[in-house]
Motif scaffolding. Sequence first.
Motif, PDB file in Angstrom:
ATOM      1  N   ILE A  10       0.861  -1.190   0.000  1.00 46.63           N
ATOM      2  CA  ILE A  10       0.000   0.000   0.000  1.00 46.63           C
ATOM      3  C   ILE A  10       0.894   1.235   0.000  1.00 46.63           C
ATOM      4  CG2 ILE A  10      -1.833   1.258   1.215  1.00 46.63           C
ATOM      5  CD1 ILE A  10      -2.656  -1.440   2.488  1.00 46.63           C
ATOM      6  N   LEU A  11       0.732   2.081  -1.007  1.00 47.07           N
ATOM      7  CA  LEU A  11       1.531   3.300  -1.145  1.00 47.07           C
ATOM      8  C   LEU A  11       0.662   4.494  -0.781  1.00 47.07           C
ATOM      9  CD1 LEU A  11       4.162   4.710  -2.113  1.00 47.07           C
ATOM     10  CD2 LEU A  11       3.201   4.663  -4.438  1.00 47.07           C
ATOM     11  N   THR A  12       1.095   5.271   0.222  1.00 51.96           N
ATOM     12  CA  THR A  12       0.233   6.308   0.774  1.00 51.96           C
ATOM     13  C   THR A  12       1.022   7.489   1.330  1.00 51.96           C
ATOM     14  OG1 THR A  12      -1.274   6.778   2.642  1.00 51.96           O
ATOM     15  CG2 THR A  12       0.198   4.915   2.894  1.00 51.96           C
ATOM     16  N   LEU A  13       0.377   8.631   1.407  1.00 55.58           N
ATOM     17  CA  LEU A  13       0.955   9.799   2.080  1.00 55.58           C
ATOM     18  C   LEU A  13       0.760   9.717   3.588  1.00 55.58           C
ATOM     19  CD1 LEU A  13      -0.068  12.978   0.036  1.00 55.58           C
ATOM     20  CD2 LEU A  13       2.241  12.284   0.649  1.00 55.58           C
ATOM     21  N   PHE A  14      -0.124   8.822   4.036  1.00 59.34           N
ATOM     22  CA  PHE A  14      -0.467   8.726   5.456  1.00 59.34           C
ATOM     23  C   PHE A  14      -0.299   7.299   5.971  1.00 59.34           C
ATOM     24  CE2 PHE A  14      -2.827  12.209   3.544  1.00 59.34           C
ATOM     25  CZ  PHE A  14      -2.445  13.265   4.357  1.00 59.34           C
ATOM     26  N   PRO A  15       0.954   6.834   6.060  1.00 62.28           N
ATOM     27  CA  PRO A  15       1.189   5.434   6.446  1.00 62.28           C
ATOM     28  C   PRO A  15       0.643   5.076   7.829  1.00 62.28           C
ATOM     29  CG  PRO A  15       3.254   6.688   6.377  1.00 62.28           C
ATOM     30  CD  PRO A  15       2.205   7.554   5.762  1.00 62.28           C
ATOM     31  N   ASP A  16       0.680   6.019   8.773  1.00 64.28           N
ATOM     32  CA  ASP A  16       0.194   5.710  10.128  1.00 64.28           C
ATOM     33  C   ASP A  16      -1.300   5.423  10.132  1.00 64.28           C
ATOM     34  OD1 ASP A  16       2.734   6.168  10.873  1.00 64.28           O
ATOM     35  OD2 ASP A  16       2.378   8.129  11.816  1.00 64.28           O
ATOM     36  N   MET A  17      -2.011   6.163   9.305  1.00 63.26           N
ATOM     37  CA  MET A  17      -3.462   5.991   9.206  1.00 63.26           C
ATOM     38  C   MET A  17      -3.787   4.567   8.738  1.00 63.26           C
ATOM     39  SD  MET A  17      -5.841   8.288   6.711  1.00 63.26           S
ATOM     40  CE  MET A  17      -7.586   7.976   6.481  1.00 63.26           C
ATOM     41  N   VAL A  18      -2.986   4.063   7.808  1.00 67.30           N
ATOM     42  CA  VAL A  18      -3.230   2.735   7.249  1.00 67.30           C
ATOM     43  C   VAL A  18      -2.742   1.642   8.198  1.00 67.30           C
ATOM     44  CG1 VAL A  18      -2.704   1.191   5.320  1.00 67.30           C
ATOM     45  CG2 VAL A  18      -3.137   3.616   4.888  1.00 67.30           C
ATOM     46  N   VAL A  40       3.278  -1.352   4.128  1.00 66.99           N
ATOM     47  CA  VAL A  40       2.794   0.016   3.914  1.00 66.99           C
ATOM     48  C   VAL A  40       3.994   0.908   3.600  1.00 66.99           C
ATOM     49  CG1 VAL A  40       1.535   1.951   4.940  1.00 66.99           C
ATOM     50  CG2 VAL A  40       0.896  -0.402   5.515  1.00 66.99           C
ATOM     51  N   HIS A  41       3.898   1.688   2.532  1.00 66.23           N
ATOM     52  CA  HIS A  41       5.014   2.536   2.085  1.00 66.23           C
ATOM     53  C   HIS A  41       4.632   4.012   2.141  1.00 66.23           C
ATOM     54  CE1 HIS A  41       6.815  -1.153   0.348  1.00 66.23           C
ATOM     55  NE2 HIS A  41       5.574  -1.435   0.019  1.00 66.23           N
ATOM     56  N   ASP A  42       5.532   4.825   2.671  1.00 65.61           N
ATOM     57  CA  ASP A  42       5.312   6.270   2.764  1.00 65.61           C
ATOM     58  C   ASP A  42       5.791   6.925   1.469  1.00 65.61           C
ATOM     59  OD1 ASP A  42       5.285   8.959   3.294  1.00 65.61           O
ATOM     60  OD2 ASP A  42       6.379   8.822   5.188  1.00 65.61           O
ATOM     61  N   LEU A  43       4.849   7.498   0.719  1.00 67.23           N
ATOM     62  CA  LEU A  43       5.193   8.123  -0.561  1.00 67.23           C
ATOM     63  C   LEU A  43       6.288   9.189  -0.411  1.00 67.23           C
ATOM     64  CD1 LEU A  43       4.720   8.622  -3.599  1.00 67.23           C
ATOM     65  CD2 LEU A  43       2.785  10.095  -2.974  1.00 67.23           C
ATOM     66  N   ARG A  44       6.325   9.861   0.746  1.00 66.00           N
ATOM     67  CA  ARG A  44       7.300  10.948   0.915  1.00 66.00           C
ATOM     68  C   ARG A  44       8.749  10.451   0.900  1.00 66.00           C
ATOM     69  NH1 ARG A  44       4.448  15.612   1.773  1.00 66.00           N
ATOM     70  NH2 ARG A  44       2.420  15.307   2.768  1.00 66.00           N
ATOM     71  N   PRO A 112      -1.349 -13.307  -6.746  1.00 68.25           N
ATOM     72  CA  PRO A 112      -0.252 -13.473  -5.787  1.00 68.25           C
ATOM     73  C   PRO A 112       0.141 -12.153  -5.120  1.00 68.25           C
ATOM     74  CG  PRO A 112       0.556 -13.686  -8.052  1.00 68.25           C
ATOM     75  CD  PRO A 112      -0.935 -13.575  -8.144  1.00 68.25           C
ATOM     76  N   SER A 113      -0.064 -11.033  -5.831  1.00 67.72           N
ATOM     77  CA  SER A 113       0.454  -9.772  -5.322  1.00 67.72           C
ATOM     78  C   SER A 113      -0.290  -8.588  -5.927  1.00 67.72           C
ATOM     79  CB  SER A 113       1.951  -9.694  -5.679  1.00 67.72           C
ATOM     80  OG  SER A 113       2.453  -8.413  -5.431  1.00 67.72           O
ATOM     81  N   ILE A 114      -0.635  -7.588  -5.096  1.00 66.11           N
ATOM     82  CA  ILE A 114      -1.234  -6.352  -5.619  1.00 66.11           C
ATOM     83  C   ILE A 114      -0.573  -5.148  -4.956  1.00 66.11           C
ATOM     84  CG2 ILE A 114      -3.512  -7.340  -6.185  1.00 66.11           C
ATOM     85  CD1 ILE A 114      -4.606  -6.118  -3.618  1.00 66.11           C
ATOM     86  N   LEU A 115      -0.558  -4.041  -5.678  1.00 61.71           N
ATOM     87  CA  LEU A 115      -0.089  -2.765  -5.126  1.00 61.71           C
ATOM     88  C   LEU A 115      -1.254  -1.794  -5.150  1.00 61.71           C
ATOM     89  CD1 LEU A 115       1.879  -0.502  -4.267  1.00 61.71           C
ATOM     90  CD2 LEU A 115       2.524  -0.273  -6.674  1.00 61.71           C
ATOM     91  N   LEU A 116      -1.596  -1.254  -3.976  1.00 64.88           N
ATOM     92  CA  LEU A 116      -2.681  -0.280  -3.880  1.00 64.88           C
ATOM     93  C   LEU A 116      -2.082   1.116  -3.779  1.00 64.88           C
ATOM     94  CD1 LEU A 116      -4.992  -2.155  -1.325  1.00 64.88           C
ATOM     95  CD2 LEU A 116      -5.017  -2.264  -3.822  1.00 64.88           C
TER      96      LEU A 116
END
Length: 258
Positions: A10-18, A40-44, A112-116
């Motif tokens: 999961i790629l996001t600006l808000f990793p803590d939220m996720v 979970v990955h932090d876009l920043r 097998p694998s997805i990126l959100l």
Amino acid sequence: GEWQQMRIDILTLFPDMVSGALNHSIVGRAIRSGVVDIRVHDLRQWTTDRHRTADDVPFGGGAGMVLKAEPLMQAISDICNAPLTERAERILLCPQGDVLSQATIARLAALPSILLVCGHYEGIDDRVRTSMIDRQVSVGDFVVSGGELPALILTDAIVRLQPGALGSPESAVDESHTAGLLEYPHFTRPATVNGQEVPQVLRSGDHKAVDEWRRMQSILRTRERRPDLYSRWWVALQLRRSMQSPAVLKRTRRGVSR
């Protein structure tokens, strides 16, 4: 083939939220027991300036901010450069996507694998969408501030379908929408609350009668609350029946008649 642990990035600006939401309930248990691997990955982390800027004003003017192309592109290619994620289906959560259904979730759950990729603000630079996204998904015809909550909804729905995620394998089969119908009503102890009784059939111990009651409740409930689902279910039922051979039908009728 043999069972393989599903990987969700999961790629996001808000990793803590996720991350916070992923630690609880069925998803949290599934992660801890190794049913799924969720990162979970932090876009920043993929921004290059001192202020870690991930967004900018839109060309042509207008309200709101747009997620920049370079950090997103770099992040997506880095994440999808590992052996376990190179075939990941890349999904953008955004209001323009296909509205999510149980059928879509079942298809994604088998991968097998997805990126959100969580969109945000007014959207993402469209060059990312056209060059690096396989599918766009929306959780409904409404707008939320970002793709984080939709990504969590999608993740939760996918995790429940993974082998071993739910206590009993029947749970997933039994749930709303799985057979195209809404779920039947549930009750637990005590048998009487504020003068309201639990239906007698559920206390009878007669499993066949319980199953029949629950199925009928599902059908009635769906017809009343979701006529769209009901008519789709009815058409599918007629199709299934018409595809059965006369011999099978005769046997079925014999089994049903008292």
